[in-house]
Write a protein that holds these residues in place. Structure first.
Motif: not given
Length: 280
Positions: A100, A104, A115, A119, A122, A159-160, A162-163
């Motif tokens: 991540a 990022t 990326f 997604l 997922m 994703y978590q 990355h956010t």
């Protein structure tokens, strides 16, 4: 301007929340009370909540019935689950956080395409790829590493991370670069300590998924020596005639490590939020 709640509204809110919490806790309460009752009193409907004839005999019976080479050993099944969960959680935190961070902060060609692929991954349920994975790794059945390896990298965990990493001000990393810190040192010395809340969240979710993993062990494990606890519980439940008191006792033993891990990381999460607020 923030609206202040009246005492009546506050009492009403707490009453509703307490009732909902109690309703959601009823299955856990039934599980615990049933594990302390004789088998013929477990499946008695609402009377199962009455605390009568309680003892720890069911727990002793579970340990006694899983205490030989023919049946396997309870602590061996527990050890397998603990080891697998530790490997998946620890490896996942390292691999997914680094992936991540690369998506990022690091600039490289094809980053957006990768990326997007994360997604898309997922959206693919594990059940749809379980059979292809079974044929790919059929030669590695009844091993510990094959039960953990496919689950270390996780698209949702990436994703978590990355956010969360996107919310960290880039100026912090720019200051680190001016001090001579490279990407590795910046990540481990600055980003990781600042990201304790997301590490705790990912650890809890990963542990819950791995600890309760059932489909993959069903496909890949037939040797009792490498059988995880959830799979052993299904074998234990299938014994005839079923002793529901012992089955519920087994369920309590299966749930206890989850509560311990959740309590540990929950404290870490709260501490991380508090320290972030103070720094802010």
């Amino acid at each position: 301007m923030a609206m202040t709640r009246t005492p009546v509204r506050r009492v009403l809110d707490y009453t509703v929340l307490s009732v909902l919490a109690f309703v959601f806790a009823l299955p856990a309460l039934y599980l615990f009370l049933g594990s302390l009752k004789p088998s013929d009193e477990v499946l008695n409907g609402l009377s199962g909540f009455l605390p009568t004839h309680l003892s720890f005999d069911n727990y002793a019976a579970v340990f006694d019935s899983l205490n030989s080479d023919s049946t396997g050993y309870f602590w061996q099944f527990m050890g397998v689950s603990v080891l697998l969960s530790f490997v998946v959680v620890t490896g996942g935190l390292i691999v997914n956080s680094m992936a991540a961070y690369g998506l990022t902060r690091l600039k490289w060609r094809g980053r957006n395409a990768v990326f997007t692929l994360v997604l898309l991954l997922m959206l693919i349920p594990f059940e749809s790829v379980a059979v292809p994975l079974f044929y790919m790794f059929n030669g590695q059945r009844n091993t510990l590493y094959i039960q953990a390896l496919p689950f270390v990298a996780n698209a949702f965990a990436i994703y978590q991370f990355h956010t969360f990493f996107k919310k960290i001000p880039p100026s912090i990393e720019e200051a680190a670069r001016l001090d001579g810190a490279g990407p590795w040192r910046t990540f481990f010395a600055i980003i990781v300590p600042m990201s304790r809340p997301v590490f705790a969240s990912v650890a809890i979710l990963t542990f819950l998924i791995q600890w309760g993993s059932f489909l993959w062990p069903v496909l890949m494990v037939s040797d009792p020596s490498v059988r995880p606890l959830p799979l052993e519980m299904s074998v234990f439940q299938g014994q005839q005639p079923p002793d529901w008191g012992q089955i519920l006792a087994f369920g309590v033993l299966l749930v206890l490590p989850v509560l311990v891990v959740f309590a540990f990381f929950q404290r870490w999460f709260v501490q991380g939020v508090a320290s972030s607020a103070v720094k802010g």
